[in-house]
Design an enzyme around this catalytic site. Structure first.
Site, mmCIF file in Angstrom:
data_model
loop_
_atom_site.group_PDB
_atom_site.id
_atom_site.type_symbol
_atom_site.label_atom_id
_atom_site.label_comp_id
_atom_site.label_asym_id
_atom_site.label_seq_id
_atom_site.Cartn_x
_atom_site.Cartn_y
_atom_site.Cartn_z
ATOM 1 N N HIS A 16 10.617 -0.975 -8.315
ATOM 2 C CA HIS A 16 10.314 -2.149 -8.751
ATOM 3 C C HIS A 16 9.012 -1.911 -9.656
ATOM 4 O O HIS A 16 8.498 -0.928 -9.789
ATOM 5 C CB HIS A 16 9.924 -2.961 -7.560
ATOM 6 C CG HIS A 16 8.443 -2.573 -6.711
ATOM 7 N ND1 HIS A 16 8.683 -1.648 -5.839
ATOM 8 C CD2 HIS A 16 7.423 -2.966 -6.908
ATOM 9 C CE1 HIS A 16 7.389 -1.429 -5.284
ATOM 10 N NE2 HIS A 16 6.422 -2.181 -6.069
ATOM 11 N N HIS A 55 7.029 1.536 -9.614
ATOM 12 C CA HIS A 55 7.207 2.259 -8.578
ATOM 13 C C HIS A 55 8.774 2.895 -8.809
ATOM 14 O O HIS A 55 9.627 2.302 -8.772
ATOM 15 C CB HIS A 55 6.961 1.476 -7.192
ATOM 16 C CG HIS A 55 5.797 0.864 -7.306
ATOM 17 N ND1 HIS A 55 4.977 0.892 -6.170
ATOM 18 C CD2 HIS A 55 5.143 0.105 -7.886
ATOM 19 C CE1 HIS A 55 3.932 0.446 -6.080
ATOM 20 N NE2 HIS A 55 3.792 -0.138 -7.454
ATOM 21 N N HIS A 77 10.825 -4.338 2.653
ATOM 22 C CA HIS A 77 11.479 -2.962 2.606
ATOM 23 C C HIS A 77 12.731 -3.289 3.315
ATOM 24 O O HIS A 77 13.455 -4.108 3.649
ATOM 25 C CB HIS A 77 10.470 -1.930 3.020
ATOM 26 C CG HIS A 77 9.283 -1.653 2.231
ATOM 27 N ND1 HIS A 77 8.044 -0.964 2.429
ATOM 28 C CD2 HIS A 77 8.969 -2.430 1.057
ATOM 29 C CE1 HIS A 77 7.349 -0.923 1.256
ATOM 30 N NE2 HIS A 77 7.657 -2.116 0.558
ATOM 31 N N MET A 136 6.955 -4.652 4.273
ATOM 32 C CA MET A 136 6.013 -5.743 3.728
ATOM 33 C C MET A 136 6.790 -7.052 3.843
ATOM 34 O O MET A 136 7.993 -7.130 4.033
ATOM 35 C CB MET A 136 6.019 -5.689 2.241
ATOM 36 C CG MET A 136 5.050 -4.314 1.638
ATOM 37 S SD MET A 136 5.191 -3.795 0.212
ATOM 38 C CE MET A 136 3.888 -5.184 -0.406
#
Length: 835
Positions: A27, A91, A163, A233
């Site tokens: 991301h 990321h 996630h 998350m």
């Protein structure tokens, strides 16, 4: 990596185009800030993004498509308060492609424009910080909810993020117990900003709520919120836009203010969205090599089971401890604290959360009982939370202003221009007064607010017959005090008067000797009252319950005004008559003027309900809110000679009340739109000399229903009373000082749309281990900006000066803008005026 804006002037991001593939990039997050953590071409994420407060502008994951903002909406950057840098954080999900000297060119294309956008976009982030998912647990809910206490915002896009354990994420607006869906999506699908199907408005008093549904199946240990793929998350992003003058660029919600409400959450929020296996193959996709690297990294740190769980309440209390038990840390979420207190606190919190990670081994080397060890652990944990998605925000929708840019580093010229804006004082308790229909407002010589209201009497269709004779006389006069004197700071009632005197109160004004002048439309009379509470008039004009149109009678008189120099009294008369009557200080008739509006367009001096009066002493005029003609008319009070009309399409068909503030400002409120009209119900701040509208404003709490009267002070504090909402609002001005600047672009960027500068510019943020230098914006030339403009910026100059200068401009004597100080303007224009 970071990229400085190619211009210093204010600009707007209106479009985002991602350039990345989930085969490589997990991301990307795009931030705006004033000072990046590093000045290197690129750096490791562990160092953080910015040294000051950063705002998330954009987020991308899992091959999400481009995001385009609605027309007229943009993220504001540059200028005095906007971000000076873009920082792109990438990321990586799969780094195997970097073998054999492969270079990644992932990035985001931004479309910038220097054209002002009427609506400013922002990001609202709802984020769970304390969720724990037990191993093997089939369903675990993470709930987030916050009260919204800002100006109306319009939601147009949303993005979900978890996630691998996330099943579905849903977000709602909750109003009066009703749940309205903002967006619902599987976090295992491309994590784009999806459009809100039916755009949602959120206003003061609403609640924003979100739920993430997880499963702990397949896990052998607890899963907590964290930044690695083995953590979880729960994030629900909302893109919104707000009217430019109320714009807030970033807000967060990290708590659950009402757990009980989630018992009634729509059932859809609990149902996972099916996702095909090929869509989840790279879900938060880290291949074996990446996972081994992460496990190796995790092994160097203490196991999560050995750590003390840091829940949300501990999180903020420990920040408070780090900052010296500061009470304002805990209570910073209160609406609109003082600007200095907010900026100081934000700076301190930023200093804490932006500290470089000192590393777990260092923390372990110090004794667990050592206070410094605890501080290191807390600071390290806070930093890790910061690295998740954003800088820290305290709870309850906090909006944190960007820190001021550091000056002195450039050689460009600046222009400072003042922009006045009026906003409600959101913590003023006066809107909760227990009063009847509020018909009149005034300020006494001590600056106290005086309210004239109708108690338990109501003016409706049964109040008068067709000859304007009051039909409810049998009810008797209003029993309670109809005149309340309020402390302007806290709305406490200082004293009251007017018991058993009035039937249908209407207008109120106060003379320089603190006497009250009031009108009663049922009695058809005007009264002069002493302010010290004597329940008998000093002077009475008109005949009780007898409507008429001669010198001794009124017909539903609406308002009165007193000339502070001569003491003469002016009465607007009224609903059935169309005239202004002048009396001597002791009530002797002097003259009158005005006539009923003809069938054609209203002419000067004609009225259709002269509803409100204000003395404009600076200019020697008396102005009238000509209600049903939707305009303001101004006259010479001694003679009734017409001077000017102020009319705007935004007024609509009705203009209820007008008030002059010494120094050159005129305030007014309009009436409720007729069926088919588009002009909203609102208040106006105008330049008296030019008639130009400087600002329009509405309440934050409650809504205008029939704003009936308005009064303003020299320092631009404004009060509005509403006859249907039974409310009094307090507003105040915020003077926005903005720097406009232009300099030659010293930064090299990739130019997308050719070499010629256009109104719309495109920039490319590239992640590249060996960046290719792009062409510079060589055509951006320094522009000289005028230091002073005539018009609304001259409100700081006395009204006599403004009038003289404006007259000269209109006559063509002054051909161009002049660079002068206000002192020079005062001297020159005073001479001009005397001549």
């Amino acid at each position: 990596m970071s990229l400085r804006l190619p211009v210093e002037e204010e600009a707007y991001v209106v479009d985002f185009k991602p350039h990345a593939s989930m085969d490589t990039v997990h991301h990307m997050l795009l931030f705006g800030c004033n000072e990046p953590t590093s000045d290197e071409d690129y750096w490791d994420c562990d160092a953080g993004t910015c040294t000051d407060t950063s705002n998330i502008l954009y987020a991308w994951a899992r091959n999400a498509p481009p995001t385009r903002l609605p027309k007229g909406v943009g993220f504001k950057v540059g200028g005095e308060k906007g971000s000076k840098y873009f920082v792109l954080q990438v990321h990586y999900g799969d780094i195997s492609a970097f073998k054999d000297k492969h270079k990644d060119c992932s990035g985001v294309t931004l479309h910038l424009t220097n054209q002002k956008q009427p609506m400013i976009a922002g990001m609202y982030l709802m984020m769970s910080m304390d969720t724990i998912i037990p191993p093997g647990e089939k369903v675990v809910d993470a709930d987030i909810a916050c009260h919204y206490k800002m100006y109306p915002m319009h939601l147009f896009a949303y993005r979900v993020h978890t996630h691998r354990l996330g099943q579905v994420v849903s977000g709602y607006r909750v109003r009066d117990g009703q749940w309205t869906l903002i967006g619902r999506q599987s976090p295992q699908l491309p994590q784009a900003f999806y459009p809100v199907e039916n755009p949602v408005e959120v206003k003061y008093g609403d609640t924003l709520a979100a739920r993430c549904v997880f499963t702990g199946e397949g896990r052998a240990s607890k899963t907590r919120i964290g930044s690695t793929s083995s953590d979880e998350m729960c994030n629900f992003y909302i893109m919104y836009y707000i009217e430019a003058k109320h714009a807030v660029s970033f807000m967060t919600c990290t708590q659950n203010v009402n757990p009980e409400m989630f018992k009634s959450i729509p059932q859809e929020a609990n149902i996972p969205i099916p996702v095909k296996s090929d869509m989840t193959m790279m879900a938060h996709g880290h291949n074996e090599e990446a996972r081994r690297g992460q496990l190796s990294s995790v092994a160097q740190q203490p196991k999560r089971e050995d750590e003390e769980v840091l829940d949300q309440s501990d999180f903020y209390s420990l920040i408070s401890k780090l900052l010296g038990e500061r009470e304002d840390v805990v209570h910073v979420h209160k609406y609109n604290p003082t600007e200095k207190a907010e900026s100081d606190l934000v700076a301190e919190i930023a200093n804490v959360v932006q500290k470089k990670d000192l590393g777990w081994p260092d923390a372990r080397e110090v004794s667990n009982n050592d206070e410094r060890a605890n501080a290191i652990l807390v600071r390290d944990r806070i930093h890790k939370f910061h690295r998740l998605e954003s800088t820290l925000r305290p709870p309850e929708n906090r909006h944190l202003a960007l820190q001021q840019p550091k000056h002195g580093g450039g050689n460009w010229e600046k222009e400072r221009t003042g922009e006045l804006s009026i906003e409600e004082v959101a913590d003023w308790p006066g809107i909760n007064l227990k009063v009847g229909q509020v018909s009149g407002l005034a300020l006494d010589p001590n600056s106290n607010l005086v309210v004239f209201h109708r108690g338990d009497h109501v003016w409706d269709g049964n109040s008068f017959d067709n000859r304007y004779i009051y039909q409810q006389k049998g009810l008797g006069p209003i029993e309670e005090s109809t005149i309340l004197v309020l402390d302007p700071s806290n709305s406490a009632v200082l004293h009251s008067t007017g018991k058993k005197m009035f039937y249908l109160p209407h207008g109120l004004s106060i003379d320089k000797n603190s006497n009250y002048w009031v009108t009663d439309v049922a009695l058809h009379q005007v009264f002069k009252l002493a302010s010290h509470g004597v329940e008998s008039p000093l002077l009475t004009l008109g005949r009780a319950f007898q409507p008429g149109s001669d010198r001794n009678h009124f017909c539903q008189p609406t308002d009165a005004a007193v000339d502070p120099v001569t003491g003469n009294v002016y009465v607007s008369d009224g609903y059935c008559n169309s005239r202004i009557i002048q009396f001597s200080p002791n009530g002797i008739f002097i003259t009158q003027w005005g006539e009923e509006t003809s069938l054609a367009q209203a002419k000067p001096g004609q009225f259709n309900i002269p509803h409100s009066l204000t003395m404009v002493s600076d200019f020697g005029q008396l102005c009238v809110a000509d209600r049903e003609n939707g305009r303001i008319q101004c006259f010479k009070p001694e003679t009734g000679e017409f001077v000017k009309e102020i009319r705007h399409p935004l007024f609509g068909k009705e203009l209820f009340a007008v008030s002059y503030a010494p120094g050159g400002l005129l305030f007014a409120v309009n009436g409720k739109p007729h069926p088919g009209d588009v002009e909203p119900l609102q208040a106006f701040m105008m330049n008296f000399s030019t008639g130009e509208i400087i600002d329009t404003f509405i309440p934050l709490r409650k809504n205008f229903e029939m704003p009936h009267d308005i009064v303003a002070t020299e320092d631009r504090t404004v009060y509005i009373g509403d006859a249907h909402a039974n409310t009094v609002w307090k507003f105040t001005s915020t003077e926005k000082m903005e720097h406009r600047s232009v300099k030659k672009a010293g930064i090299e960027v990739q130019e997308i749309k050719g070499g010629e500068r256009q109104e719309s510019m495109e920039l490319m943020l590239n992640i590249n281990l060996n960046p290719v230098q792009g062409e510079s914006w060589a055509d951006l030339e320094e522009k000289e900006v005028e230091a002073l403009t005539l018009g609304t910026s001259l409100q700081v100059v006395p009204a006599i000066v403004e009038k003289a200068l404006t007259d000269l401009v209109l006559k063509g004597v002054i051909k161009k803008k002049m660079k002068m100080t206000p002192q020079t303007l005062k001297r020159k224009s005073l001479l001009l005026h005397l001549q």
